[in-house]
Design a protein around this motif. Structure first.
Motif, mmCIF file in Angstrom:
data_model
loop_
_atom_site.group_PDB
_atom_site.id
_atom_site.type_symbol
_atom_site.label_atom_id
_atom_site.label_comp_id
_atom_site.label_asym_id
_atom_site.label_seq_id
_atom_site.Cartn_x
_atom_site.Cartn_y
_atom_site.Cartn_z
ATOM 1 N N ASP A 260 48.651 28.349 46.293
ATOM 2 C CA ASP A 260 48.437 29.744 45.390
ATOM 3 C C ASP A 260 47.317 29.462 44.291
ATOM 4 O O ASP A 260 47.285 28.537 43.731
ATOM 5 C CB ASP A 260 49.689 30.053 45.052
ATOM 6 C CG ASP A 260 50.499 30.926 45.863
ATOM 7 O OD1 ASP A 260 50.088 31.309 47.094
ATOM 8 O OD2 ASP A 260 51.799 31.117 45.509
ATOM 9 N N GLY A 261 46.512 30.458 44.536
ATOM 10 C CA GLY A 261 45.330 30.620 43.313
ATOM 11 C C GLY A 261 44.293 29.401 43.631
ATOM 12 O O GLY A 261 43.842 28.930 42.277
ATOM 13 N N LYS A 266 40.179 25.202 37.539
ATOM 14 C CA LYS A 266 38.793 24.843 36.828
ATOM 15 C C LYS A 266 38.598 23.239 37.071
ATOM 16 O O LYS A 266 39.492 22.589 36.727
ATOM 17 C CB LYS A 266 38.913 25.109 35.338
ATOM 18 C CG LYS A 266 38.853 26.511 35.080
ATOM 19 C CD LYS A 266 37.365 26.879 34.521
ATOM 20 C CE LYS A 266 37.417 28.240 34.174
ATOM 21 N NZ LYS A 266 37.678 29.245 35.335
ATOM 22 N N ILE A 267 37.459 23.037 37.471
ATOM 23 C CA ILE A 267 37.068 21.547 37.444
ATOM 24 C C ILE A 267 36.183 20.967 36.484
ATOM 25 O O ILE A 267 34.969 21.792 36.402
ATOM 26 C CB ILE A 267 36.286 21.574 38.940
ATOM 27 C CG1 ILE A 267 37.367 21.665 40.270
ATOM 28 C CG2 ILE A 267 35.925 20.023 38.951
ATOM 29 C CD1 ILE A 267 36.573 21.585 41.586
ATOM 30 N N SER A 268 36.678 20.368 35.535
ATOM 31 C CA SER A 268 36.009 20.384 34.152
ATOM 32 C C SER A 268 34.898 19.392 34.197
ATOM 33 O O SER A 268 34.636 18.724 35.177
ATOM 34 C CB SER A 268 37.153 19.579 33.434
ATOM 35 O OG SER A 268 37.619 18.509 33.728
#
Ligand code: ADP
Length: 273
Positions: A260-261, A266-268
């Protein structure tokens, strides 16, 4: 290519003298055949990915052939399309004393594929109704009931999620003679030359009778046999790749749904070093 021409409906006999080992079907141009094989290999790799990711099925590929029939080459070429991470190849040799002290399926069941994986059998439990029958290694009263045992065993595997594809590579005695001569004459192939193969060759008609009965009696809805013309290596590889694509596509393999989602994670950024 029509895959159906290489198999029979369950219950109908295979007549190997009618299978032209030298056939290249409608494919007259080797270069075109090789180009199609390359496309098929890419497709097989992608299907294997789905098999692995969906984790609902295993694939068992059984390869049988007379000596020099091209099992090794088929594994390298057509089946070499698969990622090695998802494949286990087992070569079945003369049973060890320990294996012989068990039932004939004991060593086989242990290496059947788990879900997500491909298992390739280079020879198989069919040796127990082929070489064992031709060389009378056990009495007929022992090997004859094995067709039923094999069908039940394969049904249990199939119902447990294993797609079973059995391929007999059909070469002519003339082509076998050429390949054995190569092994005798080419220093790089000397290691493959086995005088025992010459003894088996003399029993060609007996082997063909044993193959015909095994293919006919164990060609079931849940584990079909295919007899593939194998004098031309490129055509053999092409047909095997088409059969596997056909079988894997019929499983309708799907990637699992994403979490889900997934898009919101966020891929930092990393500052390094
Ligand atoms: P391959 O010919 O497959 O490249 P090998 O030269 O080592 O490999 O041959 C393996 C041998 O083991 C073959 O002669 C085959 O008939 C034999 N074999 C395999 N399974 C059995 C079995 N269940 N009983 C007797 N012999 C077997």
């Amino acid at each position: 290519m029509k895959i159906r021409e290489f198999t029979r409906p369950p219950g109908r006999a295979f007549h190997l003298e009618k299978v032209d080992a030298g056939s290249t079907g409608k494919w007259k141009d080797k270069q075109k055949g090789l180009a199609q094989l390359a496309e098929n290999q890419a497709k097989l790799f992608s299907l294997q990915n789905r098999l692995y990711a969906s984790g609902a099925h295993g694939l068992l590929v059984v390869l049988q052939a007379m000596d020099g029939g091209g099992k090794d080459g088929t594994i390298r070429s057509a089946l070499g399309a698969f990622s090695p991470q998802g494949v286990a190849v087992t070569s079945f040799k003369v049973p060890t004393p320990e294996e012989l002290s068990h039932d004939f399926l004991w060593r086989v069941h242990k290496v059947a594929p788990p879900k997500g994986m491909v298992a390739i059998f280079n020879r198989s439990h069919y040796e127990d109704v082929l070489v064992v029958r031709v060389r009378a290694l056990v009495p007929e009263a022992v090997w004859r009931p094995r067709y039923d045992h094999i069908n039940h065993f394969e049904k249990a595997l199939a119902e447990g999620g294993t797609r079973i594809v059995k391929i007999y590579l059909h070469i002519s005695p003339e082509e076998q003679a050429e390949r054995l001569k190569d092994r005798q004459q080419d220093p790089d192939e000397h290691w493959k030359f086995n005088p025992g193969d010459l003894e088996e060759r003399k029993r060609w008609p007996d082997y063909m009778a044993a193959y015909e009965e095994a293919l006919t009696r164990c060609n079931t809805g849940w584990a079909p046999w295919y007899a593939v013309p194998a004098d031309h290596k490129w055509y053999r590889n092409l047909v095997v790749s088409e059969i596997l694509i056909h079988e894997l596509e019929s499983l309708n393999l799907q990637f699992p749904a994403p979490i889900d989602g997934i898009e919101k994670f966020k891929i930092s950024k990393i500052s390094w070093p």
